[in-house]
Design a protein around this motif. Sequence first.
Motif, PDB file in Angstrom:
ATOM      1  N   MET A   1       0.942  -1.143   0.008  1.00 27.74           N
ATOM      2  CA  MET A   1      -0.033   0.223  -0.144  1.00 27.74           C
ATOM      3  C   MET A   1       1.018   1.195   0.002  1.00 27.74           C
ATOM      4  O   MET A   1       1.820   1.171   0.482  1.00 27.74           O
ATOM      5  N   LYS A 156      -2.557  -0.899  -3.942  1.00 23.62           N
ATOM      6  CA  LYS A 156      -3.499   0.263  -3.669  1.00 23.62           C
ATOM      7  C   LYS A 156      -2.679   1.451  -3.270  1.00 23.62           C
ATOM      8  O   LYS A 156      -1.555   1.508  -2.573  1.00 23.62           O
ATOM      9  N   TYR A 158      -3.440   5.750  -1.880  1.00 28.06           N
ATOM     10  CA  TYR A 158      -4.473   6.699  -1.508  1.00 28.06           C
ATOM     11  C   TYR A 158      -3.742   8.035  -1.165  1.00 28.06           C
ATOM     12  O   TYR A 158      -2.477   8.378  -0.970  1.00 28.06           O
ATOM     13  N   ILE A 176      -7.266   6.752  -4.824  1.00 30.12           N
ATOM     14  CA  ILE A 176      -8.544   6.888  -3.932  1.00 30.12           C
ATOM     15  C   ILE A 176      -8.215   8.278  -3.004  1.00 30.12           C
ATOM     16  O   ILE A 176      -7.130   8.163  -2.288  1.00 30.12           O
ATOM     17  N   ILE A 178      -8.912  10.566   0.325  1.00 30.07           N
ATOM     18  CA  ILE A 178      -9.533  10.765   1.585  1.00 30.07           C
ATOM     19  C   ILE A 178      -9.293  12.089   2.140  1.00 30.07           C
ATOM     20  O   ILE A 178      -8.246  12.555   2.402  1.00 30.07           O
ATOM     21  N   ILE A 196     -14.992   9.716   0.901  1.00 28.27           N
ATOM     22  CA  ILE A 196     -14.589   9.269   2.177  1.00 28.27           C
ATOM     23  C   ILE A 196     -14.100  10.894   2.669  1.00 28.27           C
ATOM     24  O   ILE A 196     -13.055  11.257   2.401  1.00 28.27           O
ATOM     25  N   LYS A 206      -6.660   4.764  10.408  1.00 26.42           N
ATOM     26  CA  LYS A 206      -7.292   3.904  11.130  1.00 26.42           C
ATOM     27  C   LYS A 206      -8.293   3.397   9.970  1.00 26.42           C
ATOM     28  O   LYS A 206      -8.377   2.144   9.980  1.00 26.42           O
ATOM     29  N   TYR A 207      -8.741   4.117   9.303  1.00 27.13           N
ATOM     30  CA  TYR A 207      -9.773   3.694   8.005  1.00 27.13           C
ATOM     31  C   TYR A 207      -9.144   2.608   7.348  1.00 27.13           C
ATOM     32  O   TYR A 207      -9.472   1.406   7.027  1.00 27.13           O
ATOM     33  N   LEU A 208      -7.985   3.032   6.723  1.00 24.27           N
ATOM     34  CA  LEU A 208      -6.986   2.345   5.791  1.00 24.27           C
ATOM     35  C   LEU A 208      -6.750   0.998   6.471  1.00 24.27           C
ATOM     36  O   LEU A 208      -6.474   0.030   5.736  1.00 24.27           O
ATOM     37  N   SER A 209      -6.339   1.119   7.530  1.00 21.01           N
ATOM     38  CA  SER A 209      -5.588  -0.067   8.266  1.00 21.01           C
ATOM     39  C   SER A 209      -6.946  -1.207   8.388  1.00 21.01           C
ATOM     40  O   SER A 209      -6.322  -2.450   8.467  1.00 21.01           O
ATOM     41  N   LYS A 210      -7.912  -0.800   8.323  1.00 23.21           N
ATOM     42  CA  LYS A 210      -9.152  -2.124   8.120  1.00 23.21           C
ATOM     43  C   LYS A 210      -9.452  -2.508   6.998  1.00 23.21           C
ATOM     44  O   LYS A 210     -10.327  -3.599   6.979  1.00 23.21           O
ATOM     45  N   LEU A 211      -8.744  -1.929   6.072  1.00 29.62           N
ATOM     46  CA  LEU A 211      -9.211  -2.437   4.721  1.00 29.62           C
ATOM     47  C   LEU A 211      -8.361  -3.741   4.299  1.00 29.62           C
ATOM     48  O   LEU A 211      -7.454  -4.266   4.794  1.00 29.62           O
TER      49      LEU A 211
END
Length: 211
Positions: A1, A156, A158, A176, A178, A196, A206-211
């Motif tokens: 990433m 990916k 961001y 993408i 954010i 987003i 934190k959002y990205l770490s959950k993907l």
Amino acid sequence: MIILFDLDGTLIDSTPAILESFHEAYKAFNTPVPSDEEIKKLIGLPLDIMFEKLGIPSDEKWDYVNAYKKHYRPISKQKTTLLPFAKEAIIEASKIADLGIVTTKTARYSEELIDHFGVLKYFKVLIGREDVQNPKPHPEPILKALNILGYRLDKKAYMIGDTCLDSISAKEAGIIPIAVHSGYGDKIDLHNCTDIVLENALEAVKYLSKL
């Protein structure tokens, strides 16, 4: 990433240094100073474009840019702070991705600031105004950062930023965006230009770490 960060309003707050330097630039040429609100609405754009939008003729804008920089550099470290949770965001992001900064600030000043805050070591690339012909919202600075980081279509990527300039640039570069509420972008505009939208850089990571 790959995670790319904007700087002003996303990781740092340099508003006092920016406003003071604009004031000094106008005073240097005995020109009426715009209001702070007028200036703040344009933060995120390159300095030359900011001065033009504030009414400085195109053939004079670089004189103002130079006057701004002459004042900005000596005060920048003293009058700039990391935004709340920015350092945590950088450290956490470094655990899951290769990191870069894409800013319309001068790269040299940006590197000095980030080094001053002890986080330069986490970034593999920093693209500033002098590194590209076309700054954000053009995709060139993001594409240049991605190329240096060895971006591939199966990887990916961001862009985390606080204005629509960041989101538009990211979309045009094919990655993408954010958006975060921590900086200068109007909240309604941010929701209109990207899907987003989160509170700050740490929430974005934190959002990205959950993907």
